[in-house]
Write a protein that holds these residues in place. Sequence first.
Motif, PDB file in Angstrom:
ATOM      1  N   GLU A  34       0.840  -1.196   0.000  1.00  0.00           N
ATOM      2  CA  GLU A  34       0.000   0.000   0.000  1.00  0.00           C
ATOM      3  C   GLU A  34       0.876   1.245   0.000  1.00  0.00           C
ATOM      4  N   GLY A  35       0.510   2.192  -0.826  1.00  0.00           N
ATOM      5  CA  GLY A  35       1.264   3.431  -0.922  1.00  0.00           C
ATOM      6  C   GLY A  35       0.958   4.367   0.234  1.00  0.00           C
ATOM      7  N   LEU A  36       1.988   5.083   0.658  1.00  0.00           N
ATOM      8  CA  LEU A  36       1.833   6.101   1.694  1.00  0.00           C
ATOM      9  C   LEU A  36       1.837   7.468   1.013  1.00  0.00           C
ATOM     10  N   PRO A  37       1.280   8.473   1.682  1.00  0.00           N
ATOM     11  CA  PRO A  37       1.335   9.806   1.077  1.00  0.00           C
ATOM     12  C   PRO A  37       2.797  10.238   0.903  1.00  0.00           C
ATOM     13  N   SER A  38       3.053  11.065  -0.078  1.00  0.00           N
ATOM     14  CA  SER A  38       4.409  11.573  -0.250  1.00  0.00           C
ATOM     15  C   SER A  38       4.790  12.382   0.988  1.00  0.00           C
ATOM     16  N   MET A  39       6.083  12.544   1.191  1.00  0.00           N
ATOM     17  CA  MET A  39       6.552  13.312   2.346  1.00  0.00           C
ATOM     18  C   MET A  39       5.987  14.734   2.307  1.00  0.00           C
ATOM     19  N   ARG A  40       5.981  15.319   1.127  1.00  0.00           N
ATOM     20  CA  ARG A  40       5.468  16.691   0.982  1.00  0.00           C
ATOM     21  C   ARG A  40       3.965  16.756   1.258  1.00  0.00           C
ATOM     22  N   GLN A  41       3.227  15.768   0.759  1.00  0.00           N
ATOM     23  CA  GLN A  41       1.777  15.774   0.969  1.00  0.00           C
ATOM     24  C   GLN A  41       1.447  15.576   2.447  1.00  0.00           C
ATOM     25  N   LEU A  42       2.145  14.646   3.099  1.00  0.00           N
ATOM     26  CA  LEU A  42       1.898  14.411   4.520  1.00  0.00           C
ATOM     27  C   LEU A  42       2.236  15.662   5.325  1.00  0.00           C
ATOM     28  N   ALA A  43       3.353  16.300   4.994  1.00  0.00           N
ATOM     29  CA  ALA A  43       3.737  17.530   5.701  1.00  0.00           C
ATOM     30  C   ALA A  43       2.662  18.608   5.512  1.00  0.00           C
ATOM     31  N   LYS A  44       2.152  18.727   4.294  1.00  0.00           N
ATOM     32  CA  LYS A  44       1.110  19.713   4.018  1.00  0.00           C
ATOM     33  C   LYS A  44      -0.163  19.385   4.791  1.00  0.00           C
ATOM     34  N   ASP A  45      -0.572  18.109   4.760  1.00  0.00           N
ATOM     35  CA  ASP A  45      -1.799  17.697   5.449  1.00  0.00           C
ATOM     36  C   ASP A  45      -1.717  17.932   6.961  1.00  0.00           C
ATOM     37  N   LEU A  46      -0.532  17.673   7.526  1.00  0.00           N
ATOM     38  CA  LEU A  46      -0.358  17.808   8.978  1.00  0.00           C
ATOM     39  C   LEU A  46       0.114  19.205   9.385  1.00  0.00           C
ATOM     40  N   ASP A  59      13.103   6.667   9.360  1.00  0.00           N
ATOM     41  CA  ASP A  59      13.089   5.731  10.496  1.00  0.00           C
ATOM     42  C   ASP A  59      12.266   4.485  10.166  1.00  0.00           C
ATOM     43  N   LEU A  60      11.126   4.673   9.526  1.00  0.00           N
ATOM     44  CA  LEU A  60      10.275   3.540   9.151  1.00  0.00           C
ATOM     45  C   LEU A  60      10.982   2.639   8.140  1.00  0.00           C
ATOM     46  N   GLU A  61      11.696   3.242   7.203  1.00  0.00           N
ATOM     47  CA  GLU A  61      12.424   2.443   6.212  1.00  0.00           C
ATOM     48  C   GLU A  61      13.585   1.700   6.877  1.00  0.00           C
ATOM     49  N   ARG A  62      14.313   2.384   7.747  1.00  0.00           N
ATOM     50  CA  ARG A  62      15.428   1.759   8.463  1.00  0.00           C
ATOM     51  C   ARG A  62      14.948   0.556   9.276  1.00  0.00           C
ATOM     52  N   ASP A  63      13.765   0.682   9.880  1.00  0.00           N
ATOM     53  CA  ASP A  63      13.212  -0.385  10.718  1.00  0.00           C
ATOM     54  C   ASP A  63      12.511  -1.476   9.904  1.00  0.00           C
ATOM     55  N   GLY A  64      12.440  -1.319   8.580  1.00  0.00           N
ATOM     56  CA  GLY A  64      11.883  -2.359   7.720  1.00  0.00           C
ATOM     57  C   GLY A  64      10.372  -2.326   7.554  1.00  0.00           C
ATOM     58  N   PHE A  65       9.732  -1.237   7.932  1.00  0.00           N
ATOM     59  CA  PHE A  65       8.280  -1.153   7.812  1.00  0.00           C
ATOM     60  C   PHE A  65       7.837  -0.656   6.446  1.00  0.00           C
ATOM     61  N   ILE A  66       8.654   0.186   5.819  1.00  0.00           N
ATOM     62  CA  ILE A  66       8.296   0.701   4.504  1.00  0.00           C
ATOM     63  C   ILE A  66       9.500   0.589   3.574  1.00  0.00           C
ATOM     64  N   THR A  67       9.213   0.678   2.282  1.00  0.00           N
ATOM     65  CA  THR A  67      10.284   0.737   1.283  1.00  0.00           C
ATOM     66  C   THR A  67      10.070   1.996   0.451  1.00  0.00           C
ATOM     67  N   ASN A  68      11.170   2.590   0.054  1.00  0.00           N
ATOM     68  CA  ASN A  68      11.120   3.792  -0.762  1.00  0.00           C
ATOM     69  C   ASN A  68      11.530   3.408  -2.185  1.00  0.00           C
ATOM     70  N   GLY A  71      11.249   7.811  -7.283  1.00  0.00           N
ATOM     71  CA  GLY A  71      10.373   8.258  -8.368  1.00  0.00           C
ATOM     72  C   GLY A  71       8.941   7.784  -8.250  1.00  0.00           C
ATOM     73  N   LYS A  72       8.670   6.857  -7.348  1.00  0.00           N
ATOM     74  CA  LYS A  72       7.309   6.315  -7.198  1.00  0.00           C
ATOM     75  C   LYS A  72       6.717   6.588  -5.825  1.00  0.00           C
ATOM     76  N   GLY A  73       7.547   6.616  -4.792  1.00  0.00           N
ATOM     77  CA  GLY A  73       7.052   6.900  -3.454  1.00  0.00           C
ATOM     78  C   GLY A  73       7.392   5.823  -2.446  1.00  0.00           C
ATOM     79  N   CYS A  74       6.740   5.917  -1.300  1.00  0.00           N
ATOM     80  CA  CYS A  74       6.968   4.970  -0.207  1.00  0.00           C
ATOM     81  C   CYS A  74       5.776   4.026  -0.090  1.00  0.00           C
ATOM     82  N   PHE A  75       6.102   2.758   0.177  1.00  0.00           N
ATOM     83  CA  PHE A  75       5.083   1.719   0.247  1.00  0.00           C
ATOM     84  C   PHE A  75       5.314   0.855   1.482  1.00  0.00           C
ATOM     85  N   VAL A  76       4.238   0.260   1.976  1.00  0.00           N
ATOM     86  CA  VAL A  76       4.341  -0.671   3.094  1.00  0.00           C
ATOM     87  C   VAL A  76       5.162  -1.868   2.626  1.00  0.00           C
ATOM     88  N   ALA A  77       6.170  -2.222   3.390  1.00  0.00           N
ATOM     89  CA  ALA A  77       7.078  -3.304   3.021  1.00  0.00           C
ATOM     90  C   ALA A  77       6.406  -4.664   3.153  1.00  0.00           C
TER      91      ALA A  77
END
Length: 124
Positions: A34-46, A59-68, A71-77
């Motif tokens: 599942e795709g996560l909002p882009s960093m910019r979109q999440l920052a704007k929303d919050l 931190d989430l990528e380092r801990d293995g929860f998401i993959t970047n 050019g496409k974005g971040c997704f649940v690993a």
Amino acid sequence: MEIIISNSSGKPIYEQITSQIKNGILTGVLTEGEGLPSMRQLAKDLRISVITTKRAYEDLERDGFITNVPGKGCFVAVKNPEFLREESLRMVEEALQRAVDAAKTGGVALAELQDALALLYEGE
């Protein structure tokens, strides 16, 4: 998934984001791929800095929860069952530590705490 930030929380904002996304993954609200909002979109929303969302995603990528995917974005690993179990165990240990601290402060004996835990675990 809606992320809620509390300015009165003692936790930094990036940790609040990280813990809510981790919880969403562990509980199945967020699924593999599942795709996560882009960093910019999440920052704007919050209404926070992009630097803050970048730190949370790193931190989430380092801990293995998401993959970047560049050019496409971040997704649940893809879920690693052993890793998810370890993370769940760590969360349980943190909660139990808070319970032990409260029990000691309130003068609750170990046997009473064990009885309460057994009742809660069995659902009674």
